[in-house]
Design a protein around this motif. Sequence first.
Motif, PDB file in Angstrom:
ATOM      1  N   MET A 201      -5.204   6.469 -10.395  1.00 36.38           N
ATOM      2  CA  MET A 201      -5.392   5.638  -9.199  1.00 36.38           C
ATOM      3  C   MET A 201      -6.214   4.381  -9.496  1.00 36.38           C
ATOM      4  SD  MET A 201      -3.734   6.923  -6.586  1.00 36.38           S
ATOM      5  CE  MET A 201      -4.431   6.225  -5.101  1.00 36.38           C
ATOM      6  N   ASP A 202      -7.273   4.524 -10.307  1.00 39.19           N
ATOM      7  CA  ASP A 202      -8.141   3.371 -10.594  1.00 39.19           C
ATOM      8  C   ASP A 202      -7.423   2.271 -11.358  1.00 39.19           C
ATOM      9  OD1 ASP A 202     -10.215   4.444  -9.282  1.00 39.19           O
ATOM     10  OD2 ASP A 202     -11.313   5.132 -11.068  1.00 39.19           O
ATOM     11  N   LEU A 204      -4.323   1.246 -10.929  1.00 40.22           N
ATOM     12  CA  LEU A 204      -3.232   0.588 -10.193  1.00 40.22           C
ATOM     13  C   LEU A 204      -3.598  -0.860  -9.878  1.00 40.22           C
ATOM     14  CD1 LEU A 204      -2.377   3.418  -7.619  1.00 40.22           C
ATOM     15  CD2 LEU A 204      -1.152   2.855  -9.730  1.00 40.22           C
ATOM     16  N   ARG A 209      -3.848  -0.348  -5.022  1.00 37.50           N
ATOM     17  CA  ARG A 209      -5.066   0.482  -4.976  1.00 37.50           C
ATOM     18  C   ARG A 209      -5.909   0.208  -3.736  1.00 37.50           C
ATOM     19  NH1 ARG A 209      -7.478  -1.512  -9.510  1.00 37.50           N
ATOM     20  NH2 ARG A 209      -8.769  -2.881  -8.245  1.00 37.50           N
ATOM     21  N   GLU A 210      -6.032  -1.078  -3.386  1.00 38.96           N
ATOM     22  CA  GLU A 210      -6.961  -1.427  -2.300  1.00 38.96           C
ATOM     23  C   GLU A 210      -6.285  -1.590  -0.945  1.00 38.96           C
ATOM     24  OE1 GLU A 210      -9.071  -4.869  -3.715  1.00 38.96           O
ATOM     25  OE2 GLU A 210      -9.616  -3.790  -5.540  1.00 38.96           O
ATOM     26  N   ALA A 214      -3.612   5.756   0.296  1.00 42.63           N
ATOM     27  CA  ALA A 214      -3.684   6.738  -0.797  1.00 42.63           C
ATOM     28  C   ALA A 214      -2.806   7.956  -0.492  1.00 42.63           C
ATOM     29  CB  ALA A 214      -5.138   7.160  -1.021  1.00 42.63           C
ATOM     30  N   GLN A 218      -1.008   9.417  -3.954  1.00 47.28           N
ATOM     31  CA  GLN A 218      -1.689  10.368  -4.828  1.00 47.28           C
ATOM     32  C   GLN A 218      -1.180  11.796  -4.630  1.00 47.28           C
ATOM     33  OE1 GLN A 218      -5.935   9.609  -4.906  1.00 47.28           O
ATOM     34  NE2 GLN A 218      -6.258  11.818  -5.079  1.00 47.28           N
TER      35      GLN A 218
END
Length: 293
Positions: A201-202, A204, A209-210, A214, A218
Amino acid sequence: MTERWTVLSVLRWTAEYLKEKGIDSPRLDAELLIGDALNKDRVGLYLCYDQPLQPQELTKIRQLVARRAKREPLQYIVGHTEFWSLPFKVAPGVLIPRGDTEILVEEALRLLEDNTTSQQPVLDVGTGSGAIAVALAHSCPDLQVEAVDLQPEALAQAQANAELNGVAERLSFRQQDMAVLSGGPYRLVVSNPPYIREDEMDGLMPEVREHEPAVALQAGSDGLDCYRLLCEQALNLLIPGGWLLVEVGAGQADDVAALMVRHGLPETFQREDYNGIVRVVGGQAPAHTDKES
Ligand SMILES: C[S@@+](CC[C@H](N)C(=O)[O-])C[C@H]1O[C@@H](n2cnc3c(N)ncnc32)[C@H](O)[C@@H]1O
């Protein structure tokens, strides 16, 4: 920006600014944002390159450009996108449909065309904006599609997209967790579920991501949680000979095919995208169940 700005000079300035902010396609994004602010398509924009801009137009452009510079996806800013050559409304909180998912639609249509004798509906699990469900209903005039999602905002957007594309009377939407699917039997269960591993995830892009939810991305420590749920329930949902068809992330296809076989779908196939990455895995329920033999 002052009143001396023309469409062309603002376009050039915006493209340069977005490039500095790390945007992949700065010129195209600048055209689409300015076009949105001025209510013109790209050709219309081109035809008025020399037009001076009014202060309120500049203010609107500045607001849109500031959002894009913070890496908000262009589709959320303009509020729409295209999928399967159809228009779709999109808004923050619901995943933006991706071009890759059109391969899933192609394969679903192929399976539906191969079996014209069944009249049972199709189930779209995790429908999001309704992209897959709407594309299938639009391509098959007699098809009934049921679609489920966990998020009420996704279901509202999917309903709006079904109406926008004239297929709402053949689609039904309900809030349901894919852990406890019900209904059917279906001739096809189709899904583009969340499939990103927690540890990915970090890495992306900031747009994803932001800004994208999610819950749409995920799927546990190995990215396979949703496939496990779908495969476990497939035989209870499908008619004999029916198909489970899923989009998969890069490198997940063999694990997903193995899950299908383990849960009673012995015939599987894989379909690559145009970059040679397997994007779709299908598994077929046996044509005759134990009850019938
Ligand atoms: C990857 S997005 C796909 C959206 C859409 N089908 C598409 O292809 O653009 C996954 C969707 O699954 C939904 N979802 C996530 N977990 C779920 C669950 N447990 N039950 C039902 N839907 C779920 C999310 O809300 C999201 O809309």
